[in-house]
Design an enzyme around this catalytic site. Structure first.
Site, PDB file in Angstrom:
ATOM      1  N   HIS A 121      33.546  32.504  33.093  1.00 53.67           N
ATOM      2  CA  HIS A 121      33.912  33.469  34.125  1.00 53.67           C
ATOM      3  C   HIS A 121      32.752  34.363  34.539  1.00 53.67           C
ATOM      4  CE1 HIS A 121      34.043  36.729  31.099  1.00 53.67           C
ATOM      5  NE2 HIS A 121      34.510  35.787  30.294  1.00 53.67           N
ATOM      6  N   ASP A 122      32.678  34.612  35.829  1.00 51.14           N
ATOM      7  CA  ASP A 122      31.759  35.586  36.433  1.00 51.14           C
ATOM      8  C   ASP A 122      30.292  35.186  36.358  1.00 51.14           C
ATOM      9  OD1 ASP A 122      33.867  37.625  36.996  1.00 51.14           O
ATOM     10  OD2 ASP A 122      33.995  37.668  34.814  1.00 51.14           O
ATOM     11  N   GLY A 139      30.245  33.995  29.731  1.00 50.94           N
ATOM     12  CA  GLY A 139      30.596  34.824  30.866  1.00 50.94           C
ATOM     13  C   GLY A 139      29.480  35.750  31.310  1.00 50.94           C
TER      14      GLY A 139
END
Length: 261
Positions: A121-122, A139
């Site tokens: 994520h991200d 992440g």
């Protein structure tokens, strides 16, 4: 204009560009947008708020756009954006973002993501990035253009890896890596510059010489690593060296892999 196998499931609301191909037993969620000529092989899952650029090919058993593997995630809206002409091989996973990381995971153009790798994520990945088999990108990481991550390697959350850097196989990366750096060994040691990559991209010999001199200046000299970087930035006329200096002096939550350590 799309070719969809009878066993595939395309949810209402999904948008498929011209010339898309969706193979047997694949799934495309309601908020997915596929660009022109995107090809999903068999047993591919594309879900979430996910946009995939033209001419990207995703191979068998990949899961693209699922929710983050983050205990802080509470179901907020988040996205995954994948650029054009990527090759995403078997069993690859790429997750959407979180509120805490800006809400979007981004993949640039012309990347190669080999079997079994994970993009968390991200994370923000540039163009022409290569992530080799069974790598894990945690992440909030930033991988700039032309980065190569060797097989079975792991990159810690929030780490930045500068443009043109190469990470050797089976390497743990817990600190930022300067542009054009060469990192290897189990615990991630900055061993020099990615000279082969620089030569392959046609970087002039004069710039490569300047980079080698700049690397030595960062390795040895008076003051801290940051002080040596600031001094190098004031002295050099090389745009490539200035790129390294700007990267070092940029905003980061991590320490650096430094020459000689």
């Amino acid at each position: 204009m799309a070719s969809i196998h009878p066993s595939a499931i395309i949810e209402d609301g999904a948008q498929l560009g011209e010339g898309c191909s969706v193979g047997p037993f694949s799934y495309v969620g309601a908020n997915v947008v596929l660009g022109d000529r995107v090809e999903l092989k068999s047993h591919v899952v594309v879900t979430g708020d996910t946009k995939i650029g033209d001419d990207t090919v995703i191979f068998q058993f990949s899961v693209i756009g699922e929710i983050p593997q983050d205990l802080k995630f509470k179901g907020e809206n988040s996205r995954l954006e994948i650029g054009k002409r990527n090759r995403i091989r078997e069993h690859v996973t790429m997750n959407c973002g979180t509120d805490g990381g800006g809400g979007v995971t981004r993949i640039g153009d012309d990347g190669l993501f080999m079997a079994g790798c994970h993009i968390a994520h991200d994370s923000q990945l540039g163009d022409r990035v290569i992530v080799v088999n069974s790598c894990a990108i945690a992440g909030h990481c930033i991988l700039e253009d032309d980065v190569i991550i060797g097989g079975l390697s792991g990159v810690h959350q929030w780490v930045r890896i500068g443009r043109g850097a190469i990470i050797g196989g089976m390497t743990k990366v817990v600190s930022d890596v300067i542009p054009y750096g060469l990192v290897q060994a189990e615990n991630g040691r900055l061993d020099g510059l990615n000279l082969i990559g620089l030569k392959r991209r046609g970087v002039p010999r004069s710039e490569i010489s300047a980079l080698r001199s700049g690397f030595k200046a960062l390795e040895k000299g008076e003051g801290t690593f940051l002080e040596r970087a600031r001094r190098l930035g004031e002295e050099t006329e090389s745009e490539y060296v200035k790129e390294i200096v700007d990267f070092i002096l940029g905003d980061s939550d991590r320490s650096f892999l430094t020459p000689g350590h």
